[in-house]
Scaffold this active site. Structure first.
Site, PDB file in Angstrom:
ATOM      1  N   ASP A   1      68.624  36.039  32.136  1.00 14.19           N
ATOM      2  CA  ASP A   1      69.083  37.350  31.676  1.00 14.19           C
ATOM      3  C   ASP A   1      68.381  38.497  32.413  1.00 14.19           C
ATOM      4  O   ASP A   1      67.443  38.274  33.186  1.00 14.19           O
ATOM      5  CB  ASP A   1      68.850  37.437  30.151  1.00 14.19           C
ATOM      6  CG  ASP A   1      69.956  38.195  29.430  1.00 14.19           C
ATOM      7  OD1 ASP A   1      70.646  39.008  30.065  1.00 14.19           O
ATOM      8  OD2 ASP A   1      70.103  37.986  28.204  1.00 14.19           O
TER       9      ASP A   1
ATOM     10  N   ASP B   1      78.212  42.156  27.022  1.00 14.33           N
ATOM     11  CA  ASP B   1      78.479  41.061  26.084  1.00 14.33           C
ATOM     12  C   ASP B   1      79.884  41.113  25.488  1.00 14.33           C
ATOM     13  O   ASP B   1      80.428  42.185  25.209  1.00 14.33           O
ATOM     14  CB  ASP B   1      77.454  41.089  24.951  1.00 14.33           C
ATOM     15  CG  ASP B   1      76.093  40.621  25.430  1.00 14.33           C
ATOM     16  OD1 ASP B   1      75.933  40.404  26.636  1.00 14.33           O
ATOM     17  OD2 ASP B   1      75.195  40.496  24.587  1.00 14.33           O
TER      18      ASP B   1
HETATM   19  C1  GLA Z   1      72.043  39.456  26.404  1.00 16.92           C
HETATM   20  C2  GLA Z   1      73.052  38.471  27.010  1.00 16.92           C
HETATM   21  C3  GLA Z   1      73.646  37.647  25.882  1.00 16.92           C
HETATM   22  C4  GLA Z   1      72.559  36.906  25.142  1.00 16.92           C
HETATM   23  C5  GLA Z   1      71.515  37.875  24.624  1.00 16.92           C
HETATM   24  C6  GLA Z   1      70.293  37.160  24.058  1.00 16.92           C
HETATM   25  O1  GLA Z   1      72.652  40.388  25.604  1.00 16.92           O
HETATM   26  O2  GLA Z   1      74.026  39.160  27.708  1.00 16.92           O
HETATM   27  O3  GLA Z   1      74.613  36.751  26.392  1.00 16.92           O
HETATM   28  O4  GLA Z   1      71.976  35.969  26.017  1.00 16.92           O
HETATM   29  O5  GLA Z   1      71.056  38.737  25.653  1.00 16.92           O
HETATM   30  O6  GLA Z   1      69.334  38.034  23.585  1.00 16.92           O
END
Ligand code: GLA
Length: 406
Positions: free
Chosen positions: A152, A207
Protein backbone atom coordinates in the site's frame (compact mmCIF):
# COMPACT_ATOMS: atom_id res chain seq x y z
CA UNK A 1 48.92 -13.36 -12.01
CA UNK A 2 46.76 -14.64 -14.85
CA UNK A 3 44.78 -16.72 -12.40
CA UNK A 4 44.16 -13.71 -10.18
CA UNK A 5 42.91 -11.66 -13.13
CA UNK A 6 40.68 -14.55 -14.22
CA UNK A 7 39.17 -14.86 -10.74
CA UNK A 8 38.61 -11.10 -10.52
CA UNK A 9 36.87 -11.03 -13.91
CA UNK A 10 34.76 -14.03 -12.87
CA UNK A 11 33.73 -12.34 -9.61
CA UNK A 12 32.84 -9.15 -11.48
CA UNK A 13 30.76 -11.17 -13.95
CA UNK A 14 28.92 -13.00 -11.14
CA UNK A 15 28.21 -9.77 -9.29
CA UNK A 16 26.88 -8.04 -12.46
CA UNK A 17 24.74 -11.09 -13.22
CA UNK A 18 23.26 -11.28 -9.73
CA UNK A 19 22.51 -7.53 -9.72
CA UNK A 20 20.69 -8.09 -13.00
CA UNK A 21 18.67 -10.99 -11.59
CA UNK A 22 17.72 -9.16 -8.41
CA UNK A 23 16.65 -6.09 -10.38
CA UNK A 24 13.73 -7.85 -12.00
CA UNK A 25 10.31 -8.79 -10.77
CA UNK A 26 9.53 -12.48 -10.45
CA UNK A 27 8.66 -13.73 -13.93
CA UNK A 28 6.06 -16.28 -15.06
CA UNK A 29 3.59 -15.21 -12.36
CA UNK A 30 0.08 -13.85 -12.92
CA UNK A 31 0.09 -14.79 -16.59
CA UNK A 32 -3.68 -14.50 -16.33
CA UNK A 33 -5.36 -12.06 -13.89
CA UNK A 34 -4.83 -13.29 -10.30
CA UNK A 35 -7.90 -14.79 -8.62
CA UNK A 36 -8.47 -15.05 -4.90
CA UNK A 37 -10.01 -13.50 -1.82
CA UNK A 38 -8.99 -10.55 0.37
CA UNK A 39 -10.20 -9.72 3.87
CA UNK A 40 -10.46 -5.93 3.62
CA UNK A 41 -13.77 -5.13 1.86
CA UNK A 42 -15.89 -7.10 4.29
CA UNK A 43 -13.84 -7.51 7.46
CA UNK A 44 -11.57 -4.46 7.62
CA UNK A 45 -9.35 -4.82 10.69
CA UNK A 46 -11.29 -7.77 12.15
CA UNK A 47 -8.89 -10.45 10.96
CA UNK A 48 -7.64 -13.49 12.84
CA UNK A 49 -6.46 -17.00 12.04
CA UNK A 50 -9.88 -18.54 12.63
CA UNK A 51 -11.43 -16.31 9.95
CA UNK A 52 -8.64 -17.01 7.49
CA UNK A 53 -8.77 -20.78 8.01
CA UNK A 54 -12.57 -20.87 7.74
CA UNK A 55 -12.34 -18.77 4.60
CA UNK A 56 -9.80 -21.14 3.06
CA UNK A 57 -12.13 -24.05 3.92
CA UNK A 58 -15.09 -22.25 2.33
CA UNK A 59 -13.15 -21.39 -0.83
CA UNK A 60 -12.70 -25.12 -1.31
CA UNK A 61 -16.18 -26.31 -0.23
CA UNK A 62 -18.06 -23.61 -2.18
CA UNK A 63 -16.42 -24.57 -5.47
CA UNK A 64 -14.49 -21.31 -5.67
CA UNK A 65 -11.16 -23.13 -5.75
CA UNK A 66 -12.40 -25.30 -8.62
CA UNK A 67 -13.48 -22.14 -10.41
CA UNK A 68 -9.93 -20.77 -10.17
CA UNK A 69 -9.72 -18.75 -6.94
CA UNK A 70 -6.28 -19.26 -5.52
CA UNK A 71 -4.85 -16.52 -3.29
CA UNK A 72 -6.12 -16.05 0.28
CA UNK A 73 -4.92 -12.56 1.16
CA UNK A 74 -4.90 -11.07 4.66
CA UNK A 75 -5.10 -7.32 4.25
CA UNK A 76 -4.27 -4.66 6.85
CA UNK A 77 -4.18 -5.26 10.63
CA UNK A 78 -2.60 -8.72 10.94
CA UNK A 79 0.49 -7.08 12.40
CA UNK A 80 1.85 -7.10 15.90
CA UNK A 81 5.03 -5.24 16.71
CA UNK A 82 8.59 -5.68 15.44
CA UNK A 83 10.91 -7.72 17.65
CA UNK A 84 14.14 -6.27 19.07
CA UNK A 85 15.96 -7.10 15.83
CA UNK A 86 13.30 -5.37 13.75
CA UNK A 87 11.54 -8.49 12.43
CA UNK A 88 7.78 -8.09 12.06
CA UNK A 89 5.54 -10.42 14.07
CA UNK A 90 1.80 -11.03 13.71
CA UNK A 91 -0.62 -9.86 16.38
CA UNK A 92 -0.17 -12.65 18.96
CA UNK A 93 -3.79 -12.65 20.11
CA UNK A 94 -5.28 -12.84 16.63
CA UNK A 95 -2.66 -15.14 15.11
CA UNK A 96 -1.46 -17.24 18.06
CA UNK A 97 -0.23 -20.11 15.84
CA UNK A 98 1.93 -17.76 13.79
CA UNK A 99 1.99 -17.02 10.09
CA UNK A 100 4.05 -20.01 8.99
CA UNK A 101 1.43 -22.36 10.42
CA UNK A 102 -1.32 -20.35 8.74
CA UNK A 103 0.53 -20.45 5.43
CA UNK A 104 0.93 -24.22 5.80
CA UNK A 105 -2.81 -24.57 6.43
CA UNK A 106 -3.65 -22.56 3.31
CA UNK A 107 -1.15 -24.49 1.21
CA UNK A 108 -2.48 -27.82 2.45
CA UNK A 109 -5.83 -26.80 0.93
CA UNK A 110 -4.14 -26.31 -2.43
CA UNK A 111 -4.42 -22.53 -2.10
CA UNK A 112 -1.86 -19.74 -1.89
CA UNK A 113 -1.08 -17.30 0.87
CA UNK A 114 -1.17 -13.51 0.53
CA UNK A 115 -0.29 -10.73 2.92
CA UNK A 116 -0.31 -6.92 3.09
CA UNK A 117 2.17 -4.19 3.91
CA UNK A 118 2.84 -0.55 3.09
CA UNK A 119 5.74 1.54 1.75
CA UNK A 120 5.45 3.91 4.71
CA UNK A 121 6.44 3.48 8.35
CA UNK A 122 2.76 2.80 9.09
CA UNK A 123 0.02 1.11 7.09
CA UNK A 124 -3.26 2.86 6.30
CA UNK A 125 -4.70 1.45 9.54
CA UNK A 126 -1.64 2.55 11.54
CA UNK A 127 0.12 -0.83 11.82
CA UNK A 128 3.89 -1.16 11.24
CA UNK A 129 4.73 -0.59 7.56
CA UNK A 130 7.83 -1.78 5.74
CA UNK A 131 9.75 1.47 5.36
CA UNK A 132 13.41 0.79 6.23
CA UNK A 133 12.61 -2.91 6.75
CA UNK A 134 11.91 -3.94 3.16
CA UNK A 135 14.57 -6.66 2.87
CA UNK A 136 13.89 -7.93 6.38
CA UNK A 137 10.16 -8.14 5.66
CA UNK A 138 10.65 -9.87 2.33
CA UNK A 139 12.80 -12.53 4.01
CA UNK A 140 10.19 -12.93 6.74
CA UNK A 141 7.32 -13.30 4.24
CA UNK A 142 9.32 -15.86 2.24
CA UNK A 143 9.98 -17.84 5.43
CA UNK A 144 6.23 -17.87 6.17
CA UNK A 145 5.49 -19.23 2.68
CA UNK A 146 3.85 -16.06 1.40
CA UNK A 147 2.94 -16.14 -2.31
CA UNK A 148 1.38 -12.68 -2.81
CA UNK A 149 2.12 -9.26 -1.34
CA UNK A 150 -0.25 -6.30 -1.57
CA UNK A 151 1.83 -3.20 -0.93
CA UNK A 152 0.00 0.00 0.00
CA UNK A 153 0.87 3.70 -0.33
CA UNK A 154 -0.24 5.29 2.97
CA UNK A 155 2.22 7.49 4.88
CA UNK A 156 4.51 7.59 1.86
CA UNK A 157 5.52 11.15 2.80
CA UNK A 158 6.91 12.35 -0.50
CA UNK A 159 8.63 9.06 -1.36
CA UNK A 160 9.30 8.49 -5.03
CA UNK A 161 6.79 5.76 -5.98
CA UNK A 162 9.04 4.14 -8.57
CA UNK A 163 11.89 3.94 -6.05
CA UNK A 164 9.71 2.75 -3.18
CA UNK A 165 8.06 -0.04 -5.15
CA UNK A 166 11.33 -1.01 -6.85
CA UNK A 167 13.00 -1.45 -3.46
CA UNK A 168 10.36 -3.95 -2.39
CA UNK A 169 10.41 -5.69 -5.78
CA UNK A 170 14.17 -6.23 -5.44
CA UNK A 171 13.78 -7.33 -1.82
CA UNK A 172 11.18 -9.94 -2.82
CA UNK A 173 13.42 -11.19 -5.57
CA UNK A 174 16.41 -11.45 -3.27
CA UNK A 175 14.36 -13.31 -0.64
CA UNK A 176 14.21 -16.15 -3.14
CA UNK A 177 10.52 -17.12 -3.08
CA UNK A 178 8.30 -16.27 -6.08
CA UNK A 179 5.77 -13.75 -4.79
CA UNK A 180 3.13 -11.91 -6.83
CA UNK A 181 3.64 -8.19 -6.20
CA UNK A 182 0.40 -6.22 -6.05
CA UNK A 183 1.01 -2.46 -6.19
CA UNK A 184 -1.67 -0.54 -4.30
CA UNK A 185 -0.87 3.07 -5.10
CA UNK A 186 -4.44 4.01 -6.08
CA UNK A 187 -3.41 5.32 -9.50
CA UNK A 188 -2.06 8.49 -7.89
CA UNK A 189 1.21 8.51 -9.87
CA UNK A 190 -0.08 6.71 -12.98
CA UNK A 191 1.49 3.32 -12.16
CA UNK A 192 0.34 1.96 -15.53
CA UNK A 193 3.17 4.09 -16.99
CA UNK A 194 5.97 2.66 -14.82
CA UNK A 195 4.88 -0.44 -12.91
CA UNK A 196 5.02 -3.07 -15.65
CA UNK A 197 8.59 -4.04 -14.77
CA UNK A 198 7.99 -3.72 -11.02
CA UNK A 199 4.73 -5.44 -10.13
CA UNK A 200 2.23 -7.93 -11.52
CA UNK A 201 -0.83 -5.72 -10.94
CA UNK A 202 -1.44 -2.14 -9.89
CA UNK A 203 -4.48 -0.40 -8.51
CA UNK A 204 -5.82 2.18 -10.91
CA UNK A 205 -8.14 3.98 -8.49
CA UNK A 206 -8.92 4.77 -4.89
CA UNK A 207 -10.95 2.30 -2.84
CA UNK A 208 -14.07 0.61 -4.11
CA UNK A 209 -17.34 0.64 -2.17
CA UNK A 210 -20.44 -1.53 -2.57
CA UNK A 211 -22.74 0.75 -4.55
CA UNK A 212 -23.60 1.11 -8.19
CA UNK A 213 -22.98 4.76 -8.92
CA UNK A 214 -21.97 6.61 -5.74
CA UNK A 215 -18.84 8.42 -4.69
CA UNK A 216 -18.34 8.61 -0.92
CA UNK A 217 -16.43 11.53 0.55
CA UNK A 218 -14.33 10.52 3.59
CA UNK A 219 -12.75 13.95 4.07
CA UNK A 220 -9.19 13.24 2.97
CA UNK A 221 -10.13 10.54 0.45
CA UNK A 222 -12.99 9.21 -1.65
CA UNK A 223 -14.31 5.74 -2.28
CA UNK A 224 -16.03 4.88 -5.52
CA UNK A 225 -18.94 2.73 -6.62
CA UNK A 226 -18.76 0.33 -9.54
CA UNK A 227 -19.64 2.78 -12.35
CA UNK A 228 -17.22 5.56 -11.28
CA UNK A 229 -14.45 2.95 -11.05
CA UNK A 230 -15.36 1.62 -14.48
CA UNK A 231 -15.16 5.14 -15.93
CA UNK A 232 -11.69 5.63 -14.48
CA UNK A 233 -10.35 2.71 -16.55
CA UNK A 234 -10.63 4.75 -19.74
CA UNK A 235 -7.49 4.61 -21.86
CA UNK A 236 -5.66 2.20 -19.55
CA UNK A 237 -6.18 -1.03 -21.46
CA UNK A 238 -3.07 -0.57 -23.59
CA UNK A 239 -0.94 -0.98 -20.47
CA UNK A 240 -2.28 -4.38 -19.39
CA UNK A 241 -1.35 -7.88 -20.48
CA UNK A 242 -0.05 -11.22 -19.19
CA UNK A 243 1.99 -10.64 -16.02
CA UNK A 244 0.97 -6.97 -15.66
CA UNK A 245 -2.64 -6.05 -14.99
CA UNK A 246 -4.69 -2.96 -14.28
CA UNK A 247 -6.43 -3.53 -10.94
CA UNK A 248 -9.75 -1.68 -10.50
CA UNK A 249 -9.82 -2.99 -6.89
CA UNK A 250 -11.15 -6.05 -5.11
CA UNK A 251 -14.73 -7.09 -5.75
CA UNK A 252 -17.81 -6.11 -3.78
CA UNK A 253 -19.93 -9.02 -5.03
CA UNK A 254 -22.04 -10.28 -2.11
CA UNK A 255 -21.50 -7.13 -0.06
CA UNK A 256 -24.94 -5.55 -0.31
CA UNK A 257 -25.71 -4.55 -3.90
CA UNK A 258 -28.61 -6.13 -5.77
CA UNK A 259 -28.19 -9.44 -7.59
CA UNK A 260 -28.17 -7.73 -10.99
CA UNK A 261 -25.64 -5.15 -9.83
CA UNK A 262 -23.38 -7.89 -8.50
CA UNK A 263 -23.70 -9.75 -11.80
CA UNK A 264 -22.92 -6.62 -13.80
CA UNK A 265 -19.96 -5.77 -11.54
CA UNK A 266 -18.52 -9.28 -11.90
CA UNK A 267 -19.07 -9.27 -15.66
CA UNK A 268 -17.34 -5.93 -16.09
CA UNK A 269 -14.35 -7.08 -14.03
CA UNK A 270 -14.21 -10.11 -16.33
CA UNK A 271 -14.35 -7.88 -19.42
CA UNK A 272 -11.60 -5.66 -17.99
CA UNK A 273 -9.27 -8.64 -17.47
CA UNK A 274 -9.18 -7.42 -13.87
CA UNK A 275 -7.84 -9.46 -10.98
CA UNK A 276 -10.83 -11.36 -9.56
CA UNK A 277 -10.32 -10.95 -5.83
CA UNK A 278 -13.53 -11.70 -3.92
CA UNK A 279 -14.14 -9.38 -0.97
CA UNK A 280 -17.19 -10.94 0.70
CA UNK A 281 -17.74 -13.39 3.56
CA UNK A 282 -17.42 -16.58 1.55
CA UNK A 283 -18.27 -18.67 4.65
CA UNK A 284 -21.82 -17.34 4.68
CA UNK A 285 -22.62 -16.32 1.13
CA UNK A 286 -25.99 -16.81 -0.51
CA UNK A 287 -26.39 -19.32 -3.33
CA UNK A 288 -26.93 -16.35 -5.68
CA UNK A 289 -23.59 -14.80 -4.71
CA UNK A 290 -21.83 -18.13 -5.05
CA UNK A 291 -23.31 -18.63 -8.51
CA UNK A 292 -22.02 -15.27 -9.63
CA UNK A 293 -18.53 -15.77 -8.24
CA UNK A 294 -18.21 -19.27 -9.68
CA UNK A 295 -19.63 -18.76 -13.17
CA UNK A 296 -16.90 -20.59 -15.04
CA UNK A 297 -17.88 -19.29 -18.47
CA UNK A 298 -17.63 -15.67 -17.35
CA UNK A 299 -14.39 -16.48 -15.53
CA UNK A 300 -13.06 -17.98 -18.78
CA UNK A 301 -13.58 -14.57 -20.42
CA UNK A 302 -11.49 -13.00 -17.65
CA UNK A 303 -8.82 -15.71 -17.73
CA UNK A 304 -8.51 -15.90 -21.51
CA UNK A 305 -4.89 -16.57 -22.41
CA UNK A 306 -4.57 -13.60 -24.76
CA UNK A 307 -4.93 -11.34 -21.73
CA UNK A 308 -6.48 -8.48 -23.71
CA UNK A 309 -8.44 -6.01 -21.60
CA UNK A 310 -11.88 -5.33 -23.07
CA UNK A 311 -12.98 -2.02 -24.55
CA UNK A 312 -16.19 -0.03 -24.78
CA UNK A 313 -17.15 -0.33 -28.45
CA UNK A 314 -20.50 1.50 -28.54
CA UNK A 315 -22.16 3.90 -26.10
CA UNK A 316 -25.83 4.71 -26.60
CA UNK A 317 -27.58 7.76 -25.17
CA UNK A 318 -30.01 5.67 -23.09
CA UNK A 319 -27.39 4.23 -20.72
CA UNK A 320 -26.60 1.13 -22.76
CA UNK A 321 -22.94 0.36 -23.42
CA UNK A 322 -21.54 -2.45 -25.52
CA UNK A 323 -18.17 -3.72 -24.34
CA UNK A 324 -16.13 -6.24 -26.31
CA UNK A 325 -13.12 -8.41 -25.52
CA UNK A 326 -11.10 -10.36 -28.09
CA UNK A 327 -10.52 -13.95 -26.98
CA UNK A 328 -8.23 -16.69 -28.23
CA UNK A 329 -9.09 -18.68 -31.37
CA UNK A 330 -10.95 -15.76 -32.94
CA UNK A 331 -13.72 -15.69 -30.31
CA UNK A 332 -15.17 -12.55 -28.74
CA UNK A 333 -17.04 -11.68 -25.57
CA UNK A 334 -19.73 -9.00 -25.86
CA UNK A 335 -21.20 -7.40 -22.77
CA UNK A 336 -24.34 -5.28 -23.06
CA UNK A 337 -24.26 -3.14 -19.92
CA UNK A 338 -27.38 -1.25 -18.88
CA UNK A 339 -26.29 1.57 -16.58
CA UNK A 340 -29.74 3.17 -16.51
CA UNK A 341 -32.59 2.94 -14.02
CA UNK A 342 -34.97 1.12 -16.39
CA UNK A 343 -34.75 -1.95 -18.57
CA UNK A 344 -33.75 -1.54 -22.22
CA UNK A 345 -34.89 -3.51 -25.26
CA UNK A 346 -31.91 -4.28 -27.42
CA UNK A 347 -31.98 -5.07 -31.09
CA UNK A 348 -28.42 -5.51 -32.27
CA UNK A 349 -27.55 -6.38 -35.84
CA UNK A 350 -24.13 -8.02 -35.62
CA UNK A 351 -23.52 -7.41 -39.29
CA UNK A 352 -23.90 -3.67 -38.89
CA UNK A 353 -21.19 -3.49 -36.26
CA UNK A 354 -17.72 -3.91 -37.67
CA UNK A 355 -15.24 -3.59 -34.79
CA UNK A 356 -11.52 -3.06 -35.10
CA UNK A 357 -9.37 -3.03 -31.97
CA UNK A 358 -6.49 -0.68 -32.77
CA UNK A 359 -4.54 -1.98 -29.76
CA UNK A 360 -4.70 -5.75 -30.36
CA UNK A 361 -5.51 -5.50 -34.09
CA UNK A 362 -8.27 -8.08 -33.78
CA UNK A 363 -11.32 -7.41 -35.96
CA UNK A 364 -14.92 -8.43 -35.59
CA UNK A 365 -16.81 -8.62 -38.86
CA UNK A 366 -20.04 -10.63 -38.81
CA UNK A 367 -20.54 -9.90 -42.50
CA UNK A 368 -17.47 -11.98 -43.32
CA UNK A 369 -17.77 -14.64 -40.63
CA UNK A 370 -20.64 -16.24 -38.77
CA UNK A 371 -20.33 -16.83 -35.03
CA UNK A 372 -22.34 -18.92 -32.58
CA UNK A 373 -23.84 -16.83 -29.76
CA UNK A 374 -24.03 -18.12 -26.19
CA UNK A 375 -25.55 -16.29 -23.22
CA UNK A 376 -23.05 -16.83 -20.38
CA UNK A 377 -25.45 -16.04 -17.53
CA UNK A 378 -28.48 -17.94 -18.83
CA UNK A 379 -26.00 -20.63 -20.00
CA UNK A 380 -27.96 -20.96 -23.18
CA UNK A 381 -27.24 -20.94 -26.93
CA UNK A 382 -28.86 -17.97 -28.65
CA UNK A 383 -28.23 -19.08 -32.26
CA UNK A 384 -25.80 -17.29 -34.52
CA UNK A 385 -24.82 -13.82 -35.63
CA UNK A 386 -26.84 -14.24 -38.86
CA UNK A 387 -30.00 -12.67 -37.42
CA UNK A 388 -29.87 -9.59 -35.17
CA UNK A 389 -29.78 -10.15 -31.42
CA UNK A 390 -33.01 -9.33 -29.71
CA UNK A 391 -33.02 -9.10 -25.91
CA UNK A 392 -34.11 -7.08 -22.92
CA UNK A 393 -31.41 -6.01 -20.48
CA UNK A 394 -32.65 -5.11 -17.01
CA UNK A 395 -31.67 -1.98 -15.11
CA UNK A 396 -28.12 -2.16 -13.67
CA UNK A 397 -27.70 -5.50 -15.38
CA UNK A 398 -25.84 -7.10 -18.24
CA UNK A 399 -26.20 -9.54 -21.07
CA UNK A 400 -22.88 -11.29 -21.65
CA UNK A 401 -22.48 -13.41 -24.74
CA UNK A 402 -19.61 -15.40 -26.11
CA UNK A 403 -19.17 -15.51 -29.88
CA UNK A 404 -17.22 -18.40 -31.34
CA UNK A 405 -16.44 -18.50 -35.08
CA UNK A 406 -18.39 -21.24 -36.84
C1 GLA B 1 -6.07 1.30 1.55
C2 GLA B 1 -6.21 0.30 0.40
C3 GLA B 1 -7.31 -0.68 0.75
C4 GLA B 1 -6.99 -1.40 2.04
C5 GLA B 1 -6.77 -0.40 3.16
C6 GLA B 1 -6.23 -1.06 4.42
O1 GLA B 1 -7.19 2.09 1.68
O2 GLA B 1 -6.47 0.97 -0.78
O3 GLA B 1 -7.50 -1.60 -0.31
O4 GLA B 1 -5.84 -2.19 1.84
O5 GLA B 1 -5.83 0.60 2.78
O6 GLA B 1 -6.02 -0.15 5.45
Amino acid sequence: MRNVIFILVLLLFISVLSTEIYSQKWGSLAETPPMGWNSWNNFGCNVDEKLIKETADAIVSSGMKDAGYEYVVIDDCWHGERDDKGFIRPNPEHFPSGMKALGDYIHAKGLKFGIYSDVGARTCAGRPGSRGHEYQDAITYASWGVDYLKYDWCNSEGLNPVGAYTTMRDALRKAGRPIVFSICEWGTNKPWEWAKEIGHLWRTTGDITACWDCVEDHGTWYSNGIMPILDKQKGLRVHAGPGHWNDPDMMEVGNGMSGSEDRAHFSMWAMLAAPLIAGNDVRNMSPATREILTNKEVIAVNQDKLGIQGLPAITYGNGLEVWVKPLKDGSWAFCFLNRSGSSIDVSFDWKEHFIKDDFSHYQFDAKQKEYSVRDLWAKKELGTTAPPLSATVGSHDVLVVRLDPQ
